[in-house]
Each structure stands twice: as C-alpha cells, then as structure tokens.
Design a protein around this motif. Structure first.
Motif, PDB file in Angstrom:
ATOM      1  N   ILE A 127       0.871  -1.248  -0.030  1.00  0.00           N
ATOM      2  CA  ILE A 127       0.020  -0.013  -0.018  1.00  0.00           C
ATOM      3  C   ILE A 127       0.981   1.388   0.049  1.00  0.00           C
ATOM      4  O   ILE A 127       0.746   2.294  -0.915  1.00  0.00           O
ATOM      5  N   LEU A 128       1.879   1.110   0.756  1.00  0.00           N
ATOM      6  CA  LEU A 128       2.582   2.574   1.031  1.00  0.00           C
ATOM      7  C   LEU A 128       3.535   2.642  -0.133  1.00  0.00           C
ATOM      8  O   LEU A 128       3.908   3.808  -0.570  1.00  0.00           O
ATOM      9  N   VAL A 129       3.943   1.766  -0.616  1.00  0.00           N
ATOM     10  CA  VAL A 129       5.000   1.780  -1.811  1.00  0.00           C
ATOM     11  C   VAL A 129       3.987   2.507  -3.007  1.00  0.00           C
ATOM     12  O   VAL A 129       4.449   3.264  -3.861  1.00  0.00           O
ATOM     13  N   LYS A 130       3.018   1.747  -3.146  1.00  0.00           N
ATOM     14  CA  LYS A 130       1.876   1.845  -4.422  1.00  0.00           C
ATOM     15  C   LYS A 130       1.729   3.449  -4.139  1.00  0.00           C
ATOM     16  O   LYS A 130       1.755   4.171  -5.246  1.00  0.00           O
ATOM     17  N   VAL A 131       1.276   4.017  -3.092  1.00  0.00           N
ATOM     18  CA  VAL A 131       1.041   5.572  -2.992  1.00  0.00           C
ATOM     19  C   VAL A 131       2.119   6.416  -3.291  1.00  0.00           C
ATOM     20  O   VAL A 131       1.981   7.545  -3.851  1.00  0.00           O
ATOM     21  N   ASP A 132       3.196   6.039  -2.598  1.00  0.00           N
ATOM     22  CA  ASP A 132       4.584   7.047  -2.773  1.00  0.00           C
ATOM     23  C   ASP A 132       4.928   6.985  -4.063  1.00  0.00           C
ATOM     24  O   ASP A 132       5.049   8.070  -4.550  1.00  0.00           O
ATOM     25  N   ARG A 133       5.059   6.088  -4.740  1.00  0.00           N
ATOM     26  CA  ARG A 133       5.469   6.129  -5.914  1.00  0.00           C
ATOM     27  C   ARG A 133       4.546   6.609  -7.040  1.00  0.00           C
ATOM     28  O   ARG A 133       4.951   7.604  -7.971  1.00  0.00           O
ATOM     29  N   ALA A 134       3.387   6.455  -6.834  1.00  0.00           N
ATOM     30  CA  ALA A 134       2.247   6.877  -7.761  1.00  0.00           C
ATOM     31  C   ALA A 134       1.885   8.677  -7.552  1.00  0.00           C
ATOM     32  O   ALA A 134       1.980   9.490  -8.426  1.00  0.00           O
ATOM     33  N   THR A 135       2.141   9.183  -6.415  1.00  0.00           N
ATOM     34  CA  THR A 135       2.342  10.543  -5.981  1.00  0.00           C
ATOM     35  C   THR A 135       3.238  11.128  -6.499  1.00  0.00           C
ATOM     36  O   THR A 135       3.346  12.263  -7.385  1.00  0.00           O
ATOM     37  N   MET A 136       4.387  10.578  -6.132  1.00  0.00           N
ATOM     38  CA  MET A 136       5.671  11.461  -6.346  1.00  0.00           C
ATOM     39  C   MET A 136       6.122  11.290  -7.865  1.00  0.00           C
ATOM     40  O   MET A 136       6.757  12.278  -8.215  1.00  0.00           O
ATOM     41  N   ASN A 137       5.578  10.415  -8.302  1.00  0.00           N
ATOM     42  CA  ASN A 137       5.571  10.529 -10.113  1.00  0.00           C
ATOM     43  C   ASN A 137       5.111  11.632 -10.785  1.00  0.00           C
ATOM     44  O   ASN A 137       5.700  11.965 -11.526  1.00  0.00           O
TER      45      ASN A 137
END
Length: 623
Positions: free
Chosen positions: A489-499
């Motif tokens: 979950i946290l990997v998904k959100v971090d990369r999606a938002t920071m991208n």
C-alpha cells in the motif's frame, strides 16, 4: 516531500558527476530545487544529493543539503510537530533561520542525537552525515511511509529514495535476488528488508542504520515496532471511551497533516476511511476542502458516484474524473519504470490516475490508507479463520494433499468445478490462520513457484514468526501492518504520487493512533458480523449510516477483461516462448505453460498472468 540519494565510496571512485546523476534521476520527486555535497577524504569519498518539492517555507532557506555545526542532512518527508520541537530547542538556545522542519530535525539531532527520532510525528527518510563522529546515519519513519534503500558491496555504499538512483552508479551490480523474486511471485510485492537485487536492502520501518566511516561497518537498529503495542496488556476501557479517545487522536492526526504552505486536498473514494478523513476535516471549516476521485465506466469497478454523494453532503469542493480505458491501459507499460522493482498491485493504475488529476489543483493530498490494517477492514481476517477451521476437519486431508497437486484443471468439464478444485489446492496446505490468510491473497502458492524459478537456495520466511502476538485477530492485523501495508500500500501511494510531484500524506498512520488502537480489545475492531466497528462508530457521527454503509469494493481494474481484449497483443508479445527464453532467471517452458493454461481457463488464474507480465516488463526495462 523530496528525493534523496548519496554514497560512501571506500574505493574513492565515485565523484560529483555520479552524485548528480543519482540525484537528478529523482527529478519527479523534487522538481523545485536540487543540491549536492561532495567530499573527497583520505579513506573515502562521500556524497549527499537532494531533490526538493517545496511544501514548507518555499524560500531558499529550505535548500538541502542543510548544514549545522558538524552535521549535514538530506531528508524526504514531513515532521508535522516541528513547531513544538522548535520551541523546545529555542529554550536550549538554538536559533533558526528558516521555517522548515528540516532545520528542526537537524538541530534536534544535534541536541539529542538519535533519541530525537522519538519526538517526531510524521513520515521521514533521513540521511545525516556526522563529520565529528565519522558516521552516516540513515533513519526511516516508524511505519515506513517514506522509502529508503541501500546497497553495500565491495566498499561501495549507496542510499536513495528509489532504486533507479543505483542504476546511475557505474559500479552498482544489478544481480537478481532469487529469494526476493520468489517473494514477489507470492505476494505481488517484495517484503522488507529485501529488494529485487542482491546486496540491496530496504531500511526497515522503525529502524535506523549507522555506517561507521572509519571501520566500514554498518549496523541496523530497531527503535519502534507495532508488535510491542499489540503485546501490551489490553486497555481496560469501555467501548464508548475507546470511541472518544480514538476520535480525539484522529482529529489531532488529521489537523497535523493539513500543515502546509501550499494547497492540500484529499483522495475521496466514498468508503469509510477516506470519508471519515474528509468529514472530520471539513467539520467547522469555513473554506471548502478539495476532494478528488477517479471513476471508471465499468459499473462494477466504479465508486465515483458514492464519493460524489459524500462530497455533496459534506460540502467539499469536489473533482471527479472518469478515465477512459485507453488512459488506464497506457499506464501499464510505464509501471516498470515508475515502481523500479517488480510491483504487482493493479490498483497502482487508478492511484496514478487520481494523482495526476489531483496534482493539477493541489501540491499535497491526504489518502486514507492504513484504516483497514489498523481497524480490521478486510474480510480475509474472518475468512481465514472460517476456512482453516473447516479444512482442518476434512477426512483424509494428508492423502488429498498428495493427490491435488497432480490434478490438472483441464480434466474438468465444468469451469465452476475447476475453479473450486483450484481453490482447494491452494488453501488445503495451510499450516495455521496466518498461512491461510496469506494463501487467500497469494498470486502463486509457495509450492508452485519452484516449477518456474530455481528456489533451491530460497530462505523461506515464516510470517507467523514476524508477529509474536497471542490473539489471532491482532496477529492478523499486525502481520498485514508489517507486510502488506508497508510494502504494498505505502509503496503504491508513494510512487504514484511522487511520480506526478504530488506529496501524499497518510493521516491514519500517526503512531499515537496506531499505538492506542493496538492496545484495544480486538472485539472493538472486528467480529464475525462486522468489521471496522470502532471506526464506523465515529464515521456515523458525521455521515448518515445509509449513505456510507455498503460492501467494500476496493480500488481495482478489470484486468481479465483487458487481457482477453485490449491487452491480448501485449500478452502475446511477452509470453512468446522465444522471448521468454531470453529471461535468464525463469524456466521459459513452464511460464509459457502457465500462459497456455490461462488461455483455456481465463477465469481461474488471470492474476498469475498479471504478476508474470509485471515481472517480464520490469526485466525488459531494467535488466
């Protein structure tokens, strides 16, 4: 929110140009500013790099690397209570030239050393160079909201927010870690501290690491663990008292995460978690909070109309965007680069889409991840107990375990019967409740993986041992918290938002809230008839029950439909036998056989095709 990268090279071959390359590949994490510090010393070269996304104190005073006395810092994240810590430091005589949390972290470390981390409320990945003690200190937040990788081999130590930085160092050796790959094929993600590459690790959540620059020794130390709070005696308070204290902690956590010098919004799905965040924050505010949701034209995957109702009731300034199939499909070939190690959660697609539309109006967005793991929102918890108890009573279970693996689905004329046999094959070997819970969500079962990758040297992880908790519900919640939450979950959100250069914040993951709820009786969270009991009691104070109480949908996409239509050519390309033979770490014939079986029975194992496709695209991108 930012991106950090750096190195300590005891071979003295790394230079400023390498540092810039490692740092600037993280441009998407911080397009507003960049900074680099490089030192060539007698025994090693050291570099610290930073890309800045300006959120607090937008002036040049927030520039990193930031120096004070013998210390230098690069940092990614937010420490929300920095103003309170700053006041405490001012009593000790510290002066401040900026309004940033970075300067507060740096001077807090100067005053208290590593113990300063216990004062921080927030999310952070920190690298501090202590010139006096000759140490490089890496620190990751308690829950693991912010990522931090490191590599150590043959005198070269690298660290970064994302693995793509390591590829920019000429001496990084990208050898696949087969044990980690086996984890990926089971879970769809790689559990900390492992990464896809050998000698490359995720700094574990709630840990710090110290690299001694004199000896070259690196040690990792735990400073916080959710298990400690699950193992404490349960609080002797009644349910209503628990509701009141939880609500107080939620309000504090949510308020902290609105601290910003740029506009803030909220991802709103219309479910309990995000609706509770929006409801509490909109209450008694004169300005309208900005909320965002993504919709799909396929009804069974669409939650947008639910979010619209909630937004209208709460009075938020709502943005709703329906994505076309083409927009969603266009993201799939980009996933390997965005996530830069194999990552199989298909909800990354709508998460990237909602991040894109949100970034057009705000620079910070709150999501509601963690609510299911903290309050008990997944049906797999009760399913696991029910199925394990049921299957434990099956007569001749041991004989069935020997027969089932040799049964091929094609011998069954009925697709429905074939599906049931497949389910029995994957669940019957369960050793305990935790194993059952995981088998319900595995892509490949552990016994299937050796057929297509060599796991002879595989170090099996006993997940039941990662959570030494007596109560079975608590054990399930703690297991998910330490695995699925942090590494999916946290990997998904971090990369999606920071991208998209959007800062994502996680208001449910305030450690004060986590510690309190962990010490409550599990019956306050989940029972046979209901889930998220505590959180729902709070949500219904702000939103009518009939508006919000409905079956959980999740953030999913119509994978199998796409595979049989729009993505069929992509599958044909990647599962071509000759192309598979070029992937050195898999058994090409076995993988092609899995694909051929899916063509005959697409309803049974399409998730396996997805996870294999993700790996094959990653391999082509990075290897």
């Amino acid at each position: 929110m930012c991106g950090i990268a750096g190195f300590v090279d005891f071979n003295k071959k790394s230079d400023l140009e390498v540092l810039k390359n490692m740092t600037d590949v993280l441009y998407h994490r911080g397009p507003d500013d960049n900074g680099y510090s490089f030192y060539s010393l007698s025994s090693h070269n050291i570099g610290l790099g930073h890309r800045r996304l300006s959120i607090l104190d937008l002036s040049k005073h927030g520039h990193q690397p930031m120096k004070f006395d013998n210390l230098e810092i690069v940092y990614n994240g937010e420490v929300y209570n920095f103003k309170e810590i700053r006041k405490e430091l001012e009593i000790y005589g510290y002066k401040f030239i900026s309004n940033t949390d970075t300067e507060v972290i740096l001077k807090a470390f100067h005053k208290w050393g590593i113990e300063a981390v216990h004062k921080f409320i927030g999310m952070f990945a920190i690298a501090i160079y202590d010139k006096e003690k000759q140490q490089l200190i890496l620190i990751r937040d308690r829950v693991g909201v912010k990522p931090l990788y490191y590599y150590y081999k043959d005198g070269l130590f690298l660290f970064a927010s994302e693995l793509k930085s390591f590829h920019k160092h000429p001496n990084f050796r990208k050898n696949i870690n087969i044990n980690a790959l086996a984890l990926f094929f089971r879970f769809g993600y790689i559990i900390q501290p492992y990464s896809i590459f050998q000698n490359t690790w995720k700094l574990k959540s709630g840990h710090y690491g110290i690299l001694d620059l004199k000896s070259g020794n690196f040690k990792e130390v735990k400073y916080w663990d959710v298990i400690d709070f699950y193992n404490k005696p349960k609080l002797k308070i009644d349910f209503q008292e628990a509701v009141e204290e939880t609500e107080r902690l939620l309000k504090s956590a949510f308020k902290y995460r609105m601290i910003s010098d740029v506009p803030v919004g909220i991802f709103l799905s219309g479910g309990y978690d995000s609706s509770t965040v929006a409801a509490i924050l909109q209450k008694n505010r004169s300005d309208r909070i900005k909320t965002f949701t993504i919709g799909f034209y396929e009804d069974k995957f669409n939650e947008a109309h639910h979010a619209r109702k909630i937004a209208k009731y709460l009075g938020t300034e709502h943005t709703e965007y329906y994505c076309t199939q083409k927009e969603a499909l266009d993201i799939i070939p980009k996933l390997a680069y965005i996530y830069d190690e194999p990552f199989g959660d298909p909800s990354s697609i709508p998460t990237i889409l909602v991040s894109r539309i949100t970034r057009k109006k705000v620079k910070v967005s709150l999501s509601a991840d963690g609510g299911d793991e903290i309050f008990g929102g997944y049906k797999k918890y009760t399913q696991a107990m029910k199925f394990f108890d049921l299957l434990s009573k099956i007569p001749l279970k041991e004989k069935l375990l020997k027969i089932l693996p040799n049964m091929n689905n094609k011998v069954f004329l009925s697709k429905k019967l074939s599906s049931k046999v497949y389910t029995l094959k994957k669940l019957l070997p369960s050793k305990d409740y935790i194993d059952m819970m995981n088998r319900l969500t595995y892509y490949f079962q552990p016994e299937e993986i050796p057929k297509f990758i060599d796991t002879s040297n595989n170090s099996e992880i006993d997940l039941s041992l990662t959570c030494n908790v007596d109560n079975i519900i608590d054990k399930m919640l703690a297991t998910d918290f330490k695995t699925y939450l942090v590494d999916d979950i946290l990997v998904k959100v971090d990369r999606a938002t920071m991208n998209t250069s959007l800062e994502g914040r996680e208001p449910f993951l305030d450690y004060r809230l986590i510690e309190f709820v962990a010490q409550l009786p599990s019956s306050y969270k989940i029972n046979e008839n209901d889930k998220k009991i505590l959180l729902k009691s709070i949500a219904h104070k702000y939103i009518p029950k009939d508006m919000i109480d409905r079956p959980k949908m999740g953030f999913s996409v119509p994978l199998n439909e796409w595979f049989q239509k729009e993505l069929s050519s992509l599958l044909n390309e990647y599962f071509d036998l000759e192309k598979l033979k070029k992937v050195t770490c898999i058994n090409a014939e076995e993988v092609h056989k899995i694909y051929s079986q899916w063509l005959k029975f697409p309803e049974v194992n399409y998730n396996k095709i997805w996870i294999l496709l993700i790996f094959l695209m990653w391999y082509e991108e990075w290897m």
